[in-house]
Scaffold this motif. Sequence first.
Motif, PDB file in Angstrom:
ATOM      1  N   THR A  18       0.848  -1.183   0.000  1.00 39.81           N
ATOM      2  CA  THR A  18       0.000   0.000   0.000  1.00 39.81           C
ATOM      3  C   THR A  18       0.884   1.234   0.000  1.00 39.81           C
ATOM      4  OG1 THR A  18      -1.700  -1.167   1.273  1.00 39.81           O
ATOM      5  CG2 THR A  18      -1.858   1.219   1.199  1.00 39.81           C
ATOM      6  N   GLY A  19       0.490   2.239  -0.767  1.00 45.89           N
ATOM      7  CA  GLY A  19       1.292   3.449  -0.804  1.00 45.89           C
ATOM      8  C   GLY A  19       0.621   4.558  -1.583  1.00 45.89           C
ATOM      9  N   ILE A  20       1.169   5.771  -1.444  1.00 47.10           N
ATOM     10  CA  ILE A  20       0.650   6.950  -2.109  1.00 47.10           C
ATOM     11  C   ILE A  20       1.361   7.144  -3.444  1.00 47.10           C
ATOM     12  CG2 ILE A  20       0.280   9.442  -1.925  1.00 47.10           C
ATOM     13  CD1 ILE A  20      -1.368   7.822   0.006  1.00 47.10           C
ATOM     14  N   ALA A  21       0.588   7.505  -4.460  1.00 48.27           N
ATOM     15  CA  ALA A  21       1.147   7.799  -5.782  1.00 48.27           C
ATOM     16  C   ALA A  21       0.357   8.937  -6.390  1.00 48.27           C
ATOM     17  CB  ALA A  21       1.100   6.553  -6.670  1.00 48.27           C
ATOM     18  N   LEU A  22       0.680   9.263  -7.624  1.00 45.00           N
ATOM     19  CA  LEU A  22      -0.055  10.282  -8.369  1.00 45.00           C
ATOM     20  C   LEU A  22      -0.705   9.645  -9.588  1.00 45.00           C
ATOM     21  CD1 LEU A  22       2.591  13.167  -8.354  1.00 45.00           C
ATOM     22  CD2 LEU A  22       0.480  13.097  -7.015  1.00 45.00           C
ATOM     23  N   ALA A  31      -1.930  16.152 -12.200  1.00 45.90           N
ATOM     24  CA  ALA A  31      -1.828  14.924 -11.414  1.00 45.90           C
ATOM     25  C   ALA A  31      -2.412  15.156 -10.030  1.00 45.90           C
ATOM     26  CB  ALA A  31      -0.371  14.485 -11.309  1.00 45.90           C
ATOM     27  N   TYR A  32      -3.000  14.121  -9.452  1.00 47.34           N
ATOM     28  CA  TYR A  32      -3.527  14.257  -8.100  1.00 47.34           C
ATOM     29  C   TYR A  32      -3.240  12.986  -7.314  1.00 47.34           C
ATOM     30  CZ  TYR A  32      -7.479  11.781 -10.259  1.00 47.34           C
ATOM     31  OH  TYR A  32      -8.256  10.893 -10.935  1.00 47.34           O
ATOM     32  N   ASP A  33      -3.266  13.137  -5.996  1.00 45.77           N
ATOM     33  CA  ASP A  33      -2.900  12.032  -5.109  1.00 45.77           C
ATOM     34  C   ASP A  33      -3.914  10.898  -5.165  1.00 45.77           C
ATOM     35  OD1 ASP A  33      -0.567  13.135  -4.196  1.00 45.77           O
ATOM     36  OD2 ASP A  33      -1.486  14.096  -2.461  1.00 45.77           O
ATOM     37  N   ILE A  34      -3.385   9.692  -5.157  1.00 46.10           N
ATOM     38  CA  ILE A  34      -4.208   8.487  -5.022  1.00 46.10           C
ATOM     39  C   ILE A  34      -3.481   7.544  -4.076  1.00 46.10           C
ATOM     40  CG2 ILE A  34      -5.281   8.624  -7.298  1.00 46.10           C
ATOM     41  CD1 ILE A  34      -3.204   6.520  -8.221  1.00 46.10           C
ATOM     42  N   ARG A  35      -4.178   6.545  -3.630  1.00 44.90           N
ATOM     43  CA  ARG A  35      -3.526   5.491  -2.847  1.00 44.90           C
ATOM     44  C   ARG A  35      -3.671   4.170  -3.589  1.00 44.90           C
ATOM     45  NH1 ARG A  35      -4.585   3.895   3.466  1.00 44.90           N
ATOM     46  NH2 ARG A  35      -6.536   3.025   2.640  1.00 44.90           N
ATOM     47  N   LEU A  36      -2.567   3.442  -3.689  1.00 44.40           N
ATOM     48  CA  LEU A  36      -2.561   2.142  -4.343  1.00 44.40           C
ATOM     49  C   LEU A  36      -2.589   1.048  -3.290  1.00 44.40           C
ATOM     50  CD1 LEU A  36       0.164   2.720  -7.084  1.00 44.40           C
ATOM     51  CD2 LEU A  36      -2.315   2.888  -7.326  1.00 44.40           C
ATOM     52  N   LYS A  37      -3.402   0.045  -3.564  1.00 41.60           N
ATOM     53  CA  LYS A  37      -3.488  -1.112  -2.672  1.00 41.60           C
ATOM     54  C   LYS A  37      -3.295  -2.361  -3.518  1.00 41.60           C
ATOM     55  CE  LYS A  37      -7.450  -2.230  -0.848  1.00 41.60           C
ATOM     56  NZ  LYS A  37      -8.683  -2.205  -0.015  1.00 41.60           N
ATOM     57  N   GLU A  41      -4.070 -10.669  -6.271  1.00 43.78           N
ATOM     58  CA  GLU A  41      -4.805 -10.769  -7.529  1.00 43.78           C
ATOM     59  C   GLU A  41      -5.303  -9.448  -8.092  1.00 43.78           C
ATOM     60  OE1 GLU A  41      -7.915 -13.492  -6.674  1.00 43.78           O
ATOM     61  OE2 GLU A  41      -6.634 -15.260  -6.843  1.00 43.78           O
ATOM     62  N   VAL A  42      -5.264  -8.362  -7.300  1.00 44.46           N
ATOM     63  CA  VAL A  42      -5.892  -7.109  -7.732  1.00 44.46           C
ATOM     64  C   VAL A  42      -5.028  -5.911  -7.346  1.00 44.46           C
ATOM     65  CG1 VAL A  42      -7.910  -5.604  -7.463  1.00 44.46           C
ATOM     66  CG2 VAL A  42      -8.215  -8.079  -7.539  1.00 44.46           C
ATOM     67  N   LEU A  43      -4.983  -4.913  -8.229  1.00 41.22           N
ATOM     68  CA  LEU A  43      -4.420  -3.603  -7.909  1.00 41.22           C
ATOM     69  C   LEU A  43      -5.586  -2.634  -7.823  1.00 41.22           C
ATOM     70  CD1 LEU A  43      -2.031  -1.649  -7.518  1.00 41.22           C
ATOM     71  CD2 LEU A  43      -2.034  -1.308  -9.998  1.00 41.22           C
ATOM     72  N   THR A  44      -5.770  -2.019  -6.655  1.00 40.13           N
ATOM     73  CA  THR A  44      -6.894  -1.117  -6.420  1.00 40.13           C
ATOM     74  C   THR A  44      -6.394   0.312  -6.316  1.00 40.13           C
ATOM     75  OG1 THR A  44      -8.117  -2.847  -5.259  1.00 40.13           O
ATOM     76  CG2 THR A  44      -8.828  -0.579  -4.906  1.00 40.13           C
ATOM     77  N   ILE A  45      -7.099   1.219  -6.992  1.00 42.22           N
ATOM     78  CA  ILE A  45      -6.819   2.648  -6.897  1.00 42.22           C
ATOM     79  C   ILE A  45      -7.866   3.280  -5.994  1.00 42.22           C
ATOM     80  CG2 ILE A  45      -6.740   4.825  -8.164  1.00 42.22           C
ATOM     81  CD1 ILE A  45      -5.640   3.364 -10.524  1.00 42.22           C
ATOM     82  N   GLN A  46      -7.393   4.023  -5.005  1.00 39.40           N
ATOM     83  CA  GLN A  46      -8.289   4.698  -4.074  1.00 39.40           C
ATOM     84  C   GLN A  46      -8.121   6.212  -4.181  1.00 39.40           C
ATOM     85  OE1 GLN A  46      -6.887   2.842  -0.401  1.00 39.40           O
ATOM     86  NE2 GLN A  46      -8.716   1.544  -0.367  1.00 39.40           N
TER      87      GLN A  46
END
Length: 464
Positions: A18-22, A31-37, A41-46
């Motif tokens: 889990t981490g913060i990206a753009l 660009a704006y902040d998102i969090r990746l999880k 089996e899955v990559l989720t963008i939050q």
Amino acid sequence: MFIYLNFCFCALLSQTKTGIALLYDEVSENAYDIRLKLTKEVLTIQKQDVVCVSGSDHSANVHLLRNAGDEVTITVQYLREAPSFLKLPLGSPGPSSDHSSGASSPLFDSGLHLNGNSINTAPSSPSSPIANEPKYEKRWLDTLSVPLSMARISRYKAGTDKLRSNAFEVLALDGVSTGILQFYTAQESADWLRAISTNISDLTLQNMKMANKCCSPSDQVIHMGWVHERLEGTDSSQLYKFKFLALKGSSFYIFSTPPVSTLDWVRAEKIYNLCEVLFKIHKLWLADDCWLQANLYLGIHQDFDLEDHRPYCFSVMVGHGKSHYFNVELCSELAVWEKSFQRAIFLEVQRTGSKTYMCSWQGDTLCFTVDFALGFTCFDSKTKNVLWRFKFSQLKGSSDDGKTKVKLLFQNLDTKQIETKELEFQDLTAVLHCIHSFIAAKVASVDPVFIDSQSIARKYMYSN
């Protein structure tokens, strides 16, 4: 031979991260902040949003708007919680109020309970109406989930060899894209790239195992995965397209999309016999100075007509002098493809045992056989009479005209003299690749370590 035959792909350790990206928009260049999880089996963008955590939520029926049709009638009323969104103090009659109030916007106060009260507001009693007012806080909410099974990654701008800086894109099997994921440092980008690639590879391995349950032992999937193929445009510009490659049984497959059913295997764009292809690594490193070091240390010969800005490139040469030029994202992927081709070709030579080609010599129609046990044999196509036979060890050299004719130089075991045999083939390239495949398999059967010692990609990985 035991070591070589028992080479297998170990299951990779799936990573959870889990981490913060753009999230970068190439059109608006914003660009704006998102969090990746990341899960197995899955990559989720939050994305961050404000949610009601207690009290009555007047927005609980927003779904009514979505399902109302083309025309809706809305009745608007004043809500006590609205000022907190407008940076206005609670109870303010309008925009003319003091904007310097202690009440803040939920768009800038991460994690705060935003109930609209100013700092100096005294707590309300349970019976007062304000006690039932909703409280809000910022939370990361799922906006997109990308399945990683058969997914692919690209660090390049579409159709070019231009590398994105600290960014890449993940595309699902159905084409759904994460968009451009941008990271603050090169290390972060590399860590996420490796983590996602590891999980994709692990899922691909699982898919291979499932597919192999339905295949005979002689038709097993050795390896498969996404690559970029370089295509030559009509204006000689370099174009790249995603291709899905597979090594299965006796064949090398090139697909535009992965095979998901048994019938899909016959719908490949190209199918080549593994004994008649030749795998070749072209580039490993990105920087020019590093490339020169690799060239000297590993003994790689660069083809300048294939020169571009992408590292980790290889080609597969096929019949009639044609070839396919590919690129992968990571050096570890290049090493796996190199090893996979070696293993797949070795197994196919072992299964086939021999290959026979029609040829001509001195005006006669002959048959030329490459046999794993016997070596080279030439015989008359009509009478089947053997004209000559030599072991692999007796082949001392060869030369060809690049078209149809080849000269094979054999050493006579009795006289120690070199005998030249000249033959002409319709597809000379396929025959030469077949000879190479059988000789390499013969060497591997005697000295498995020798093949590993010739691995260019693994030399690079170990040296770093």
